[in-house]
Every structure is written in structure tokens, then in C-alpha cells.
Design a protein around this motif. Structure first.
Motif: not given
Ligand code: PRP
Ligand code: URA
Length: 214
Positions: A109, A136, A141-142, A144
């Protein structure tokens, strides 16, 4: 559609999951225990998410007689963790689905916009023929999860299931709106997001806690 009206959303309620979630959420839980519990919860979610897998009859000779049994008969499965944190759930799922293949999607993100940025993608060659489980721990926010589901649809995957450990209402709404065809299994539905896009009360940064990077 809002998440409350989404018939494909399954929020699991089970004493074992509740107990393990309490350990996971505790800020004092260390990296090793955190990793073990993430995998254990993933196994428990898999048990529920595979409840409707198709089976076919088979007769088995026991030492005493013939047993009329059922074995799995559906399509092959691919587990697709969203890197990094999704990796923590993979072994827990493979415990129950040992012949599944594993594809990887790297997304992080953007800390300012919270929009997902892709940096890696590697899938089994026959991915379009497989039932896909995207994993995950966190659905915030959804963004990813929605992007990962979209990738898998572009690969030609027809049956996609999402598994998360903790979800925020914002993320659940996002999936219900953008991918109403996707079945979602979550261990806990939390209150809201804070101003940094973290789930409240949540468990903090899942990737950092699994890999000990903070
Ligand atoms: C975290 C988590 C999800 C995402 C969720 O990953 O593992 O992939 O954030 O957030 P979202 O629903 O708002 O998209 P992060 O980006 O922190 O990466 P990481 O797994 O490498 O720590
Ligand atoms: N990603 C995390 O790891 N934790 C959150 O609370 C939100 C996104």
C-alpha cells in the motif's frame, strides 16, 4: 451492495478462533508465536471455507468390509497469498490442502494514497483451471484484495475465494461492491479504520509482526 447484505460474506464464530485472535491482537505477543497463530487460524478458516467442496463416491476395502466413502472430486486448488503478510497463512492452508499449488502476488500500500502498488506476480501455468483462494491476514480499505481479485479474473480464474483474518467494514464494503461474486471468509470483523488506514482495534501491521521487521 454493502457488506451486511452480502450473502457471500462468512464471519467465522468459533471459540478456538476467538482464543487465538486474542493472542494475535496482543501487542506483547512475539514474532514466533504470532507466526504460529496466523498459520493455525488459516487452517481453521480453511476447514470452514472448504465445507462445500464437491465429493464423489468411492468404495474402500477395509480390513473388515467395504466402506462407501467420499473423496474430493472438484477442480484443483491454487492458494494465492498477497505478499508479504499473506505468506504467513500459506502453510496453515497447505496443512489441509497439501496438493494445492501456490501463486504469489506482490502488492504494497502506498503510505500516502493507500492505493495498492504491484511489484511481483508468479502463478502456476494452469492457474485459469484452478479454484483460487486469495489470502491476506488484513482487509483494510480493500484496495489490495480488490486488485488481487481483479488480477486473478484477468488470468481467467472463475472461482475465487478470499480469506482474511481481520476485516474492516470499509474493506468488506469494497469487495461486496467490486466483486460480489467472490466468497469471503473472515475470522473477525472489526470496528473501523484509523487515519493511517490501520484496522481498529486490529493487530497492527501484520507483515511487520509476522516477519519481525519492526
Ligand atoms: C497490508 C496487508 C494487506 C493490505 C491491506 O499489506 O497485508 O495486503 O495492507 O490494506 P488495504 O486493504 O487497505 O489494501 P502492506 O501494504 O502493509 O504490505 P506488507 O504485507 O508487505 O507488509
Ligand atoms: N495492513 C495491516 O497490516 N494492518 C492494518 O491494520 C491495515 C493494513
Amino acid at each position: 451492495m454493502l457488506y451486511k447484505d452480502n450473502p457471500k460474506l462468512h464471519v467465522l464464530e468459533h471459540p478456538l478462533i476467538s482464543h487465538k485472535l486474542a493472542i494475535l491482537r496482543n501487542e506483547k505477543t512475539g514474532t514466533h508465536e504470532f507466526r504460529v497463530i496466523v498459520a493455525e487460524i488459516a487452517t481453521l478458516i480453511t476447514y470452514e471455507a472448504t465445507r462445500n467442496m464437491p465429493t464423489e463416491p468411492v468404495d474402500v476395502q477395509t480390513p473388515v468390509g467395504v466402506a462407501h466413502c467420499q473423496t474430493l472430486s472438484g477442480k484443483k486448488v491454487a492458494i494465492v497469498p498477497i505478499l508479504r503478510a499473506g505468506l504467513g497463512m500459506v502453510d496453515g492452508i497447505l496443512n489441509l490442502l497439501p496438493s494445492a499449488k501456490v501463486g504469489h502476488i506482490g502488492l504494497y500500500r502506498d503510505p500516502e494514497t493507500l492505493a495498492p502498488v504491484e511489484y511481483y506476480c508468479k502463478m502456476p501455468p494452469d492457474i485459469a483451471e484452478r479454484d483460487v483462494i486469495i489470502v491476506d491476514p488484513m482487509l483494510a480499505t480493500g484496495g489490495s484484495a480488490s486488485a488481487a481479485i481483479q488480477f486473478m479474473k484477468e488470468y481467467g480464474c472463475k472461482k475465487i475465494t478470499m480469506m482474511n483474518i481481520i476485516a474492516a467494514p470499509e474493506g468488506m464494503d469494497c469487495i461486496a461492491r467490486e466483486h460480489p461474486d467472490v466468497e469471503i471468509y473472515v475470522a473477525a470483523l472489526d470496528d473501523c479504520l484509523n487515519e493511517h488506514g490501520y484496522i481498529v482495534p486490529g493487530l497492527g501491521d501484520a507483515g511487520d509482526r509476522i516477519f519481525g521487521t519492526k
